[in-house]
Each structure stands twice: as structure tokens, then as C-alpha cells.
Scaffold this motif. Structure first.
Motif, mmCIF file in Angstrom:
data_model
loop_
_atom_site.group_PDB
_atom_site.id
_atom_site.type_symbol
_atom_site.label_atom_id
_atom_site.label_comp_id
_atom_site.label_asym_id
_atom_site.label_seq_id
_atom_site.Cartn_x
_atom_site.Cartn_y
_atom_site.Cartn_z
ATOM 1 N N LEU A 187 37.162 71.969 0.606
ATOM 2 C CA LEU A 187 38.102 71.115 -0.115
ATOM 3 C C LEU A 187 37.374 69.953 -0.789
ATOM 4 O O LEU A 187 37.624 69.648 -1.962
ATOM 5 N N VAL A 188 36.471 69.315 -0.047
ATOM 6 C CA VAL A 188 35.711 68.196 -0.619
ATOM 7 C C VAL A 188 34.868 68.679 -1.796
ATOM 8 O O VAL A 188 34.814 68.029 -2.850
ATOM 9 N N ASP A 189 34.229 69.839 -1.647
ATOM 10 C CA ASP A 189 33.413 70.384 -2.743
ATOM 11 C C ASP A 189 34.279 70.699 -3.957
ATOM 12 O O ASP A 189 33.863 70.465 -5.106
ATOM 13 N N PHE A 190 35.481 71.222 -3.717
ATOM 14 C CA PHE A 190 36.389 71.555 -4.819
ATOM 15 C C PHE A 190 36.801 70.301 -5.587
ATOM 16 O O PHE A 190 36.770 70.269 -6.819
ATOM 17 N N VAL A 191 37.186 69.252 -4.858
ATOM 18 C CA VAL A 191 37.596 68.009 -5.508
ATOM 19 C C VAL A 191 36.425 67.388 -6.258
ATOM 20 O O VAL A 191 36.569 66.918 -7.390
ATOM 21 N N ASP A 192 35.259 67.413 -5.645
ATOM 22 C CA ASP A 192 34.070 66.841 -6.278
ATOM 23 C C ASP A 192 33.711 67.596 -7.556
ATOM 24 O O ASP A 192 33.368 66.988 -8.573
ATOM 25 N N SER A 193 33.799 68.912 -7.527
ATOM 26 C CA SER A 193 33.447 69.713 -8.706
ATOM 27 C C SER A 193 34.464 69.558 -9.826
ATOM 28 O O SER A 193 34.127 69.707 -11.014
ATOM 29 N N ALA A 194 35.710 69.250 -9.458
ATOM 30 C CA ALA A 194 36.757 69.095 -10.473
ATOM 31 C C ALA A 194 36.689 67.746 -11.178
ATOM 32 O O ALA A 194 37.261 67.574 -12.256
ATOM 33 N N ALA A 195 35.984 66.796 -10.572
ATOM 34 C CA ALA A 195 35.898 65.455 -11.162
ATOM 35 C C ALA A 195 35.019 65.479 -12.408
ATOM 36 O O ALA A 195 33.986 66.142 -12.435
ATOM 37 N N PRO A 196 35.415 64.758 -13.447
ATOM 38 C CA PRO A 196 34.589 64.699 -14.656
ATOM 39 C C PRO A 196 33.324 63.891 -14.430
ATOM 40 O O PRO A 196 33.197 63.165 -13.441
ATOM 41 N N PHE A 238 33.326 60.006 -9.221
ATOM 42 C CA PHE A 238 33.619 59.448 -7.909
ATOM 43 C C PHE A 238 32.524 59.845 -6.920
ATOM 44 O O PHE A 238 32.152 61.019 -6.855
ATOM 45 N N PRO A 239 31.998 58.908 -6.141
ATOM 46 C CA PRO A 239 30.979 59.248 -5.147
ATOM 47 C C PRO A 239 31.513 60.276 -4.152
ATOM 48 O O PRO A 239 32.615 60.118 -3.620
ATOM 49 N N LYS A 240 30.741 61.323 -3.889
ATOM 50 C CA LYS A 240 31.209 62.386 -3.008
ATOM 51 C C LYS A 240 31.465 61.867 -1.597
ATOM 52 O O LYS A 240 32.409 62.301 -0.931
ATOM 53 N N GLN A 241 30.645 60.939 -1.132
ATOM 54 C CA GLN A 241 30.856 60.398 0.211
ATOM 55 C C GLN A 241 32.205 59.688 0.317
ATOM 56 O O GLN A 241 32.900 59.790 1.328
ATOM 57 N N PHE A 264 43.133 62.107 -12.020
ATOM 58 C CA PHE A 264 43.415 61.704 -13.393
ATOM 59 C C PHE A 264 42.096 61.389 -14.083
ATOM 60 O O PHE A 264 41.039 61.380 -13.460
ATOM 61 N N SER A 265 42.175 61.127 -15.362
ATOM 62 C CA SER A 265 40.945 60.868 -16.114
ATOM 63 C C SER A 265 40.311 59.540 -15.754
ATOM 64 O O SER A 265 39.120 59.328 -16.008
ATOM 65 N N TYR A 288 34.663 54.210 -13.378
ATOM 66 C CA TYR A 288 33.937 53.024 -13.823
ATOM 67 C C TYR A 288 34.709 52.259 -14.900
ATOM 68 O O TYR A 288 35.333 52.860 -15.781
ATOM 69 N N GLN A 289 34.666 50.935 -14.799
ATOM 70 C CA GLN A 289 35.207 50.051 -15.838
ATOM 71 C C GLN A 289 34.205 48.933 -16.087
ATOM 72 O O GLN A 289 33.552 48.451 -15.154
#
Length: 239
Positions: free
Chosen positions: A25-34, A50-53, A80-81, A158-159
Motif C-alpha cells: 500500500l505504501v509503495d502504491f501511494v508513493d508511486s502514484a505521487a507526482p 511527499f517523503p516516503k517515510q 491531489f496535485s 512544496y510551496q
């Protein structure tokens, strides 16, 4: 992937058990992040938004602290973006202002099992790691929100400092102060400037943020150090 909830690009439901499904699940969310922008101080290449940790700790936290008595709801991860929102059913047993320094599990047996599985690490250190990762990647401070039935953590992309709102800056100042305190250190103008990646010429701007955070009742001066404004050190309000 936009910034609102009106249009859903993809919806996935996971039914795996925690022991076998967590890392996937963590890998899936991390891979989906831009991809994020190039951040020279962290790495010399593009990194995930987003940092994977941080993702790992927040997902584990949501699973451990969910209210299993709440029906018709479950842990939810929305991407979200410009942010990711991780929420779980249930109201936390401690105030959000104490997430960094306190720990009280809603499901102690589950928490112990997840530590045995290697999913959770040191007890009570998860949110510390999330805040620390956000600072290292120069991200806005995570936002912890409690609704009527759910607890939500928002991790922002990031902002630039100039794009952060007053509320964002106050939240970052407070979390930075808490993070240093639990590591037996003290916040000062210099440490907060470094957290925001600001130059020494912006000392006055940082002093203003510290002033706003004091007015909000979130931090206080460390009277044991010095009465000098220039060399002042600060503590969380509860210290």
C-alpha cells in the motif's frame, strides 16, 4: 489529479490484511505521487512530492488509531496535485497540539502487533518523523484536523515561503519548536530561518512569525536562557 474532490481520476479499494498488504500500500501511494521540483539541499535530483517515510508513518498511524466501532467508514487516502489527505474514523484521545510529544493508542494490541510486523517503529515517534521529513524536504507543516467523526492529516506539496499563509507559517513555527524540544533543543530565530530556508536578511520576517505564534498561545520564551530578544529561545506552550 486536481486540487478538489469534485473529479475522481482513480479509485482503488484495498482488502489485503495489514501484515501482507501494508508495504504494498505504501509503495502504491508513493508511486502514484507526482514528482516534486528539484530540491538542491536535499538531493541533487527530482524527488517524489511527499517523503516516503512520512507516508509510511501517516498510513500506519491511521490504521492503528482508527475506530473499529464506527460503521460504514474506513481509513481513506486521497491524493491531489498539491497535497495528500490521510484520514481514519474516530476522534483522537489526545489533542492535535500534542501529537508530536504524546502518544496514546486507541488499539494497543493492534499497535503491538504492527510493531512486531515491522510496520510501526518506536512508540510515539511516528509524528516526529513526519514533521522532521516535512522540514527536510522544505514542505509546509503537516496539518492535523479533527472533525465530528474523523481525524485527517494533510501533507502538503512544496510551496515557496512567499506563498505560505500566515496560518501555515504559525503551524510550521509551532511544530518546529515542538520537534526541537522533544530532542532536548530549543528553537530560536536562526533555527526557524533554516527551517524555512531563509537568509539572514529575513531575520525580521522570522521574528514576526515567532511573534504571531506567541500571540496564538502556542509557544513561549524560555526564561531560563536569556531575556534578550535577539538571543531568545522558545518552548512549546505546554513545556
Amino acid at each position: 489529479m486536481g486540487i478538489d474532490k469534485l473529479k475522481t481520476r482513480n479509485e482503488t479499494t484495498r482488502v489485503n490484511g495489514y501484515a501482507v498488504g501494508f508495504h504494498g500500500l505504501v509503495d502504491f501511494v508513493d508511486s502514484a505521487a507526482p514528482q516534486n521540483r528539484f530540491i538542491e539541499k536535499v538531493v541533487r535530483e527530482e524527488v517524489k512530492m511527499f517523503p516516503k517515510q512520512a507516508l509510511r508513518e501517516l498510513i500506519a498511524n491511521a490504521l492503528v488509531h482508527q475506530d473499529f466501532l464506527a460503521t460504514g467508514t474506513s481509513v481513506m487516502i486521497e491524493m491531489f496535485s498539491d497535497r495528500i489527505e490521510i484520514s481514519n474514523p474516530g476522534i483522537p484521545p489526545i489533542k492535535v497540539e500534542r501529537f508530536i510529544d504524546e502518544n496514546r493508542s486507541r488499539n494497543e494490541q493492534l499497535a503491538n502487533l504492527m510493531r512486531l510486523f515491522g510496520i510501526c517503529e518506536e512508540k510515539g515517534s511516528g509524528i516526529d518523523k513526519v514533521v522532521s521529513a516535512a522540514e527536510m524536504f522544505q514542505l509546509p507543516a503537516p496539518d492535523f484536523r479533527v472533525g465530528d467523526t474523523r481525524t485527517t492529516t494533510i501533507l502538503f506539496a512544496y510551496q515557496d515561503f512567499g506563498d505560505m499563509s500566515k496560518t501555515d507559517r504559525i503551524r510550521a513555527c509551532y511544530q518546529h519548536c515542538c520537534l526541537l524540544y522533544v530532542n532536548n533543543k530549543r528553537m530560536c530565530n536562526q533555527t526557524l530561518r533554516e527551517r524555512f530556508d531563509l537568509s539572514e536578511t529575513q531575520t525580521a520576517t522570522v521574528s514576526q512569525i515567532i511573534g504571531y505564534t506567541k500571540e496564538a498561545g502556542l509557544i513561549k520564551a524560555d526564561q531560563s536562557e536569556t531575556n534578550s530578544t535577539r538571543y531568545a529561545r522558545y518552548l512549546p506552550f505546554w513545556a
